[in-house]
Design a protein around this motif. Structure first.
Motif, PDB file in Angstrom:
ATOM      1  N   MET A   1       0.847  -1.176   0.000  1.00 26.34           N
ATOM      2  CA  MET A   1       0.000   0.000   0.000  1.00 26.34           C
ATOM      3  C   MET A   1       0.892   1.238   0.000  1.00 26.34           C
ATOM      4  SD  MET A   1      -3.263   0.530   2.454  1.00 26.34           S
ATOM      5  CE  MET A   1      -4.661   1.280   1.752  1.00 26.34           C
ATOM      6  N   TYR A   2       0.443   2.260  -0.637  1.00 23.43           N
ATOM      7  CA  TYR A   2       1.211   3.484  -0.824  1.00 23.43           C
ATOM      8  C   TYR A   2       1.694   4.083   0.494  1.00 23.43           C
ATOM      9  CZ  TYR A   2       2.178   8.371  -1.783  1.00 23.43           C
ATOM     10  OH  TYR A   2       2.768   9.603  -1.835  1.00 23.43           O
ATOM     11  N   ILE A   3       0.849   4.120   1.504  1.00 23.06           N
ATOM     12  CA  ILE A   3       1.246   4.768   2.764  1.00 23.06           C
ATOM     13  C   ILE A   3       2.374   4.011   3.460  1.00 23.06           C
ATOM     14  CG2 ILE A   3      -0.923   5.997   3.169  1.00 23.06           C
ATOM     15  CD1 ILE A   3      -1.762   3.722   5.032  1.00 23.06           C
ATOM     16  N   ILE A   4       2.399   2.694   3.321  1.00 24.27           N
ATOM     17  CA  ILE A   4       3.483   1.903   3.916  1.00 24.27           C
ATOM     18  C   ILE A   4       4.773   2.127   3.132  1.00 24.27           C
ATOM     19  CG2 ILE A   4       4.303  -0.427   4.427  1.00 24.27           C
ATOM     20  CD1 ILE A   4       1.313  -1.171   4.815  1.00 24.27           C
ATOM     21  N   ASP A   5       4.695   2.064   1.820  1.00 25.77           N
ATOM     22  CA  ASP A   5       5.878   2.295   0.984  1.00 25.77           C
ATOM     23  C   ASP A   5       6.483   3.674   1.255  1.00 25.77           C
ATOM     24  OD1 ASP A   5       5.588  -0.207  -0.138  1.00 25.77           O
ATOM     25  OD2 ASP A   5       4.550   0.536  -1.933  1.00 25.77           O
ATOM     26  N   LYS A   6       5.642   4.663   1.416  1.00 22.88           N
ATOM     27  CA  LYS A   6       6.108   6.027   1.686  1.00 22.88           C
ATOM     28  C   LYS A   6       6.823   6.098   3.040  1.00 22.88           C
ATOM     29  CE  LYS A   6       4.242  10.704   1.990  1.00 22.88           C
ATOM     30  NZ  LYS A   6       3.033  11.519   1.914  1.00 22.88           N
ATOM     31  N   ALA A   7       6.273   5.460   4.062  1.00 21.08           N
ATOM     32  CA  ALA A   7       6.888   5.461   5.394  1.00 21.08           C
ATOM     33  C   ALA A   7       8.225   4.718   5.375  1.00 21.08           C
ATOM     34  CB  ALA A   7       5.947   4.836   6.416  1.00 21.08           C
ATOM     35  N   VAL A   8       8.293   3.596   4.659  1.00 17.08           N
ATOM     36  CA  VAL A   8       9.539   2.823   4.553  1.00 17.08           C
ATOM     37  C   VAL A   8      10.590   3.630   3.801  1.00 17.08           C
ATOM     38  CG1 VAL A   8      10.589   0.774   3.504  1.00 17.08           C
ATOM     39  CG2 VAL A   8       8.474   0.565   4.803  1.00 17.08           C
ATOM     40  N   GLN A   9      10.201   4.269   2.718  1.00 18.40           N
ATOM     41  CA  GLN A   9      11.151   5.075   1.948  1.00 18.40           C
ATOM     42  C   GLN A   9      11.736   6.194   2.804  1.00 18.40           C
ATOM     43  OE1 GLN A   9      12.353   4.528  -1.252  1.00 18.40           O
ATOM     44  NE2 GLN A   9      13.804   6.038  -0.526  1.00 18.40           N
ATOM     45  N   LYS A  10      10.901   6.833   3.578  1.00 12.34           N
ATOM     46  CA  LYS A  10      11.353   7.910   4.469  1.00 12.34           C
ATOM     47  C   LYS A  10      12.350   7.370   5.495  1.00 12.34           C
ATOM     48  CE  LYS A  10       9.193  11.732   6.936  1.00 12.34           C
ATOM     49  NZ  LYS A  10       7.911  12.247   7.436  1.00 12.34           N
ATOM     50  N   ALA A  11      12.062   6.210   6.069  1.00 11.49           N
ATOM     51  CA  ALA A  11      12.972   5.589   7.045  1.00 11.49           C
ATOM     52  C   ALA A  11      14.279   5.170   6.371  1.00 11.49           C
ATOM     53  CB  ALA A  11      12.290   4.393   7.695  1.00 11.49           C
ATOM     54  N   ASN A  12      14.192   4.622   5.149  1.00  7.29           N
ATOM     55  CA  ASN A  12      15.403   4.248   4.414  1.00  7.29           C
ATOM     56  C   ASN A  12      16.266   5.466   4.120  1.00  7.29           C
ATOM     57  OD1 ASN A  12      15.004   1.475   4.300  1.00  7.29           O
ATOM     58  ND2 ASN A  12      13.921   1.556   2.354  1.00  7.29           N
ATOM     59  N   ASP A  13      15.640   6.567   3.711  1.00  4.30           N
ATOM     60  CA  ASP A  13      16.381   7.795   3.412  1.00  4.30           C
ATOM     61  C   ASP A  13      17.115   8.323   4.647  1.00  4.30           C
ATOM     62  OD1 ASP A  13      15.452   7.622   0.826  1.00  4.30           O
ATOM     63  OD2 ASP A  13      13.938   9.213   1.049  1.00  4.30           O
ATOM     64  N   LYS A  14      16.491   8.198   5.805  1.00  7.39           N
ATOM     65  CA  LYS A  14      17.092   8.685   7.053  1.00  7.39           C
ATOM     66  C   LYS A  14      18.029   7.654   7.687  1.00  7.39           C
ATOM     67  CE  LYS A  14      13.378  11.829   8.321  1.00  7.39           C
ATOM     68  NZ  LYS A  14      12.439  12.201   9.385  1.00  7.39           N
ATOM     69  N   LYS A  15      18.003   6.423   7.191  1.00  7.17           N
ATOM     70  CA  LYS A  15      18.809   5.325   7.719  1.00  7.17           C
ATOM     71  C   LYS A  15      18.625   5.140   9.237  1.00  7.17           C
ATOM     72  CE  LYS A  15      22.310   5.269   4.081  1.00  7.17           C
ATOM     73  NZ  LYS A  15      21.372   4.960   3.098  1.00  7.17           N
ATOM     74  N   VAL A  16      17.378   5.164   9.651  1.00  6.06           N
ATOM     75  CA  VAL A  16      17.044   4.951  11.060  1.00  6.06           C
ATOM     76  C   VAL A  16      16.816   3.464  11.312  1.00  6.06           C
ATOM     77  CG1 VAL A  16      16.060   7.262  11.350  1.00  6.06           C
ATOM     78  CG2 VAL A  16      14.593   5.372  10.621  1.00  6.06           C
ATOM     79  N   LYS A  17      16.738   3.072  12.582  1.00  6.82           N
ATOM     80  CA  LYS A  17      16.541   1.661  12.950  1.00  6.82           C
ATOM     81  C   LYS A  17      15.092   1.344  13.301  1.00  6.82           C
ATOM     82  CE  LYS A  17      20.880   0.303  12.865  1.00  6.82           C
ATOM     83  NZ  LYS A  17      21.414  -0.838  12.208  1.00  6.82           N
ATOM     84  N   SER A  18      14.267   2.366  13.462  1.00  3.32           N
ATOM     85  CA  SER A  18      12.838   2.162  13.726  1.00  3.32           C
ATOM     86  C   SER A  18      12.083   3.419  13.326  1.00  3.32           C
ATOM     87  CB  SER A  18      12.583   1.828  15.202  1.00  3.32           C
ATOM     88  OG  SER A  18      12.913   2.924  16.012  1.00  3.32           O
ATOM     89  N   PHE A  19      10.786   3.247  13.110  1.00  2.00           N
ATOM     90  CA  PHE A  19       9.939   4.399  12.783  1.00  2.00           C
ATOM     91  C   PHE A  19       8.497   4.103  13.160  1.00  2.00           C
ATOM     92  CE2 PHE A  19       9.611   1.795   8.971  1.00  2.00           C
ATOM     93  CZ  PHE A  19       8.273   1.881   8.632  1.00  2.00           C
TER      94      PHE A  19
END
Length: 109
Positions: A1-19
């Motif tokens: 779903m778009y909202i999940i992909d968007k949240a994952v992309q944001k976390a990947n861009d920030k290279k965080v360990k949780s979101f």
């Protein structure tokens, strides 16, 4: 779903360990998901493990049909209007429906 992909992309861009991500969305379709979760809220939690995201998403919606449904979907119209009548008679009260989904997505390297 778009909202999940968007949240994952944001976390990947920030290279965080949780979101965590919260929000709401309106589904615009006349299919089953529209009838179950037309205007829903969601909460997405992701944790980075072994090169991937473990994601838990909870979708929820309050069923309170105080207005008569006038859409083109005949099944949705009948169900919503019957529920509205049952609420007005006191035989049904509003309630919240929850669906929790777990998934994995590729994480940053």
């Amino acid at each position: 779903m778009y909202i999940i992909d968007k949240a994952v992309q944001k976390a990947n861009d920030k290279k965080v360990k949780s979101f965590s991500s919260y929000g709401s969305i309106a589904i615009e379709s006349d299919r089953d998901l529209y009838n179950a979760f037309h205007k829903m809220k969601y909460k997405i939690d992701g944790t980075y493990e072994n090169g991937q995201w473990k994601i838990t998403t909870t979708y929820y919606d309050v069923y309170n049909l105080k207005q008569m449904f006038t859409g083109d979907n005949k099944l949705g119209w009948a169900a919503a209007n019957l529920t509205n009548l049952m609420e007005s008679w006191g035989t049904l009260n509003e309630y919240t429906s929850y669906v929790t989904v777990t998934d994995t997505k590729k994480a940053w390297k």
